[in-house]
Design a protein around this motif. Structure first.
Motif, PDB file in Angstrom:
ATOM      1  N   THR A   1      -6.223  -4.166   7.146  1.00  0.00           N
ATOM      2  CA  THR A   1      -7.538  -4.416   6.574  1.00  0.00           C
ATOM      3  C   THR A   1      -7.258  -5.479   5.459  1.00  0.00           C
ATOM      4  O   THR A   1      -8.130  -6.139   5.341  1.00  0.00           O
ATOM      5  CB  THR A   1      -8.309  -3.137   6.206  1.00  0.00           C
ATOM      6  OG1 THR A   1      -7.629  -2.466   5.132  1.00  0.00           O
ATOM      7  CG2 THR A   1      -8.665  -2.134   7.350  1.00  0.00           C
ATOM      8  N   ARG A   2      -6.196  -5.208   4.570  1.00  0.00           N
ATOM      9  CA  ARG A   2      -6.014  -6.028   3.529  1.00  0.00           C
ATOM     10  C   ARG A   2      -5.716  -7.566   4.372  1.00  0.00           C
ATOM     11  O   ARG A   2      -6.280  -8.345   3.517  1.00  0.00           O
ATOM     12  CB  ARG A   2      -4.668  -5.469   2.713  1.00  0.00           C
ATOM     13  CG  ARG A   2      -4.066  -6.493   2.094  1.00  0.00           C
ATOM     14  CD  ARG A   2      -3.904  -6.101   0.511  1.00  0.00           C
ATOM     15  NE  ARG A   2      -4.079  -4.881   0.403  1.00  0.00           N
ATOM     16  CZ  ARG A   2      -3.006  -4.258  -0.301  1.00  0.00           C
ATOM     17  NH1 ARG A   2      -1.932  -4.709  -0.891  1.00  0.00           N
ATOM     18  NH2 ARG A   2      -3.187  -3.034  -0.519  1.00  0.00           N
ATOM     19  N   ARG A   3      -4.902  -7.605   5.240  1.00  0.00           N
ATOM     20  CA  ARG A   3      -4.831  -8.978   5.721  1.00  0.00           C
ATOM     21  C   ARG A   3      -6.107  -9.489   6.265  1.00  0.00           C
ATOM     22  O   ARG A   3      -6.351 -10.519   6.275  1.00  0.00           O
ATOM     23  CB  ARG A   3      -3.728  -8.536   7.209  1.00  0.00           C
ATOM     24  CG  ARG A   3      -2.842  -9.686   7.265  1.00  0.00           C
ATOM     25  CD  ARG A   3      -1.936  -9.068   8.210  1.00  0.00           C
ATOM     26  NE  ARG A   3      -0.564  -8.832   7.461  1.00  0.00           N
ATOM     27  CZ  ARG A   3       0.270  -7.701   8.046  1.00  0.00           C
ATOM     28  NH1 ARG A   3      -0.067  -7.263   9.224  1.00  0.00           N
ATOM     29  NH2 ARG A   3       1.477  -7.112   7.347  1.00  0.00           N
TER      30      ARG A   3
ATOM     31  N   PRO B   1       0.896  -1.149  -0.164  1.00  0.00           N
ATOM     32  CA  PRO B   1       0.201   0.057   0.075  1.00  0.00           C
ATOM     33  C   PRO B   1       0.916   1.368   0.129  1.00  0.00           C
ATOM     34  O   PRO B   1       2.019   1.326   0.693  1.00  0.00           O
ATOM     35  CB  PRO B   1      -0.549  -0.011   1.384  1.00  0.00           C
ATOM     36  CG  PRO B   1      -0.612  -1.434   1.958  1.00  0.00           C
ATOM     37  CD  PRO B   1       0.724  -2.188   1.219  1.00  0.00           C
TER      38      PRO B   1
ATOM     39  N   ARG C   1     -10.840  -3.688   2.044  1.00  0.00           N
ATOM     40  CA  ARG C   1     -10.245  -2.763   1.049  1.00  0.00           C
ATOM     41  C   ARG C   1     -10.729  -1.336   1.534  1.00  0.00           C
ATOM     42  O   ARG C   1     -11.831  -1.051   1.856  1.00  0.00           O
ATOM     43  CB  ARG C   1     -10.688  -3.145  -0.282  1.00  0.00           C
ATOM     44  CG  ARG C   1      -9.593  -2.493  -1.162  1.00  0.00           C
ATOM     45  CD  ARG C   1     -10.434  -3.081  -2.531  1.00  0.00           C
ATOM     46  NE  ARG C   1     -10.553  -1.659  -3.479  1.00  0.00           N
ATOM     47  CZ  ARG C   1      -9.812  -0.965  -3.842  1.00  0.00           C
ATOM     48  NH1 ARG C   1      -8.361  -1.073  -3.745  1.00  0.00           N
ATOM     49  NH2 ARG C   1     -10.109   0.400  -4.534  1.00  0.00           N
TER      50      ARG C   1
ATOM     51  N   ILE D   1      -4.195   0.232   6.059  1.00  0.00           N
ATOM     52  CA  ILE D   1      -4.611  -0.377   4.639  1.00  0.00           C
ATOM     53  C   ILE D   1      -3.997  -1.751   4.847  1.00  0.00           C
ATOM     54  O   ILE D   1      -4.420  -2.902   4.499  1.00  0.00           O
ATOM     55  CB  ILE D   1      -4.125   0.194   3.587  1.00  0.00           C
ATOM     56  CG1 ILE D   1      -4.936   1.688   3.520  1.00  0.00           C
ATOM     57  CG2 ILE D   1      -4.260  -0.463   2.300  1.00  0.00           C
ATOM     58  CD1 ILE D   1      -4.483   2.531   2.125  1.00  0.00           C
TER      59      ILE D   1
END
Lengths: 336, 336
Positions: free
Chosen positions: A307-309, A140, A313, A304
């Motif tokens: 949250t991506r983990r 990110p 998104r 980010i």
DNA sequence: TTTCGGTGTAAAAACGCTTTTACAAACTAT
DNA sequence: ATAGTTTGTAAAAGCGTTTTTACACCGAAA
């Protein structure tokens, strides 16, 4: 020579998985075993190899930061913000400073996959597609003072700040207001100029072309620009420089010209660098929330990652942080 | 998601070793094969994982840098020097800034084995045994402005600089010279004080205890110290502050007290920060070769890495870089 | 025709960890 | 006493590279 997890395991008479579990506090490990492992670690002076760990966990706990290589306290404050945000989440900073003009190879290493979990790019001179490429690699990126579609970014309210400043100058009675530009292709500069223009227009005033003197944000460039303005037949009553550095140059130029600030002409800037309140007269300027800028950018970048983990998104958007008018003496107002 | 060397190999219809050899220009590879590999790399947008590469090669091409977290242009210059030296050898910088007071965990990550090939510690508040431990792990360390036996280090000639400055003040006719101290446990401070004392002694003069006012190098601390000195019955004719930051405070204090610099009292500093020539009056000070300090330290660190690789060893020693007197107006000399 | 140095490539062994899987041993419940 | 559950540990499979080793293949020399 360097001691590895195997050495520790051997010494403690256990397998490496046990050592790993002790070190990471994972699963249950018999108290006696744990103690033996810890003992071995101590005796051998073992330190985990961070590289191997990162490779295995797919996570480095490092954040990349690209900043222009200029000795500007403003950037320093941003870095402080970034640093604090990173530290708060137990991240370290990998800093690449980008020289003027940008030489690719100097910071390209940062982009190499794997080294950083996230990146913050401050006013970086980088092609959009390069950034996109990094993002595609799964890292990110958050931009500061730079705008690109579909990449989250933070900036300051340049327009509002300039507007506020000009409003202040008008309130003080100045009518002939000139501008010393920054590097002309930057959005910052454009927005500040727009703020100035609009505010003048709202008061039925105009900004003649002769009142726009070119600078480039850098130390020294404000001096020449100011000289030009001073020699104008209808000399401006107030000069708004696109940043403090140039405003200081302008003050110096005015003194050298034999005039007085703010008695003969008012000079104001933008940024509120620390020098601003040291100089004589102290500089009226627009303060940018530099620290906040850094802190929020870094926080977002790490958010980010997180949250991506979790498979989520975050929608990229641009956020402008508010600026603040700092009234000192160079504008002719007699604030302390 | 991320594309690896296997994907490239598959796409090109070769083995991963071939891909690796193409990427590293190692051994002979058939021209046609090479082209196919490169093509696959391009199509897939492949980037090597730097982590894995470093793990395999046992070399990161990264240099660790620990600096105090203070917005001091002096440190900035050092960093620039370090950065340039690193860049020249194709190294990147991993910067950890150490806050005041030092909180271990913030920069400890840097010490974790594997991430950096070498380290430069600038005025770091770190225990000697910690440093030794890093060195034992195989990471060369160079100290800046800090001294420990058997660890290579760079510093500036604080003694000589102070001596030179005091000599200058004496030449200007001042006799009653006072000192505003830095943090008292630092060697820098001690050496500067010693330079002052010795120079006075050489001219048969003495430094009374009342002429030593305590500061701590930080912004603001010079103000109170100066107030004390100003209220002395036999007010000093000149004040030598242990750094510029405090000298600026001192000038401010003098103005607030209703006296004039240098008319009523001379004020000089140490460091030559960029502010020094902006303030009114411009500050006479001792310039440190900050950039050089950084450049040489980093160069040495990388040189040690290199020689070690060849099985050689560089003897640790301390080097003092020369300082330079910068005469401006705050000392009463009418240099421009 | 067999043997021999190059070439070009594949397979496998590091690098130093984490994490999953598997499996004993030691408990508890029936 | 047996089946079922914890608990503690080992073995092995990654993570994505580099590098060493091995080995086909080819043309040239014997």
């Amino acid at each position: 020579m360097p001691v590895t997890i195997f050495d520790v395991a051997e010494r403690a008479g256990v397998s490496i998985s046990t050592v790993s579990r002790v070190l990471n506090n994972r699963d249950r490990v018999h108290a006696a075993t744990r103690e033996r492992v810890l003992e071995a670690v101590r005796e051998l002076g073992y330190q985990r190899n961070a590289l191997a760990q990162s490779l295995a966990t797919q996570q480095t706990n490092m954040m990349g930061l690209v900043i222009p290589m200029v000795n500007d306290p403003f950037f320093f404050e941003i870095v402080r913000g970034v640093e604090d945000a990173a530290t708060a989440k137990d991240y370290s900073l990998l800093i690449a400073s980008q020289p003027y003009p940008a030489q690719e190879h100097r910071y390209l290493n940062l982009f190499r996959r794997g080294y950083v979990d996230a990146m913050v790019l401050i006013a970086a001179d980088i092609q959009e597609h390069e950034v996109k490429q990094v993002i595609e690699q799964g890292v990110p990126v958050v931009l500061v003072q730079q705008y690109h579609d579909s990449i989250p970014s933070f900036g300051v309210d340049n327009y509002g700040g300039a507007h506020m400043m000009v409003r202040h100058l008008l309130d003080l009675g100045y009518r002939r207001i000139a501008y010393i530009t920054g590097t002309d292709y930057t959005i910052d500069n454009a927005e500040r100029l727009r703020g100035l223009r609009d505010c003048l227009a709202e008061h039925g005033l105009d900004l003649p072309d002769t009142y726009i003197a070119r600078g480039d944000y850098r130390h020294g460039s404000g001096y020449d620009a100011m000289k030009l303005l001073l020699q104008l037949p209808d000399r401006p009553e107030a000069v708004f420089a696109a940043n403090d550095q140039m405003a200081l140059d302008a003050i110096r130029a005015t003194k050298d010209y034999g005039l007085h600030v703010p008695g003969d002409i008012a000079v104001v800037g933008f940024d509120d660098i620390s020098l601003a309140h040291y100089v004589d007269p102290p500089l009226t300027t627009v303060a940018q929330p530099a620290y906040e800028l850094g802190y929020q950018s870094a926080s977002l970048a790490l958010e980010i990652v997180n949250t991506r983990r979790n498979g989520c998104r975050i929608e990229p958007k641009h956020v402008n942080l508010p600026t603040r008018l700092v009234v000192r003496r160079s504008c002719g107002a007699n604030a302390k």
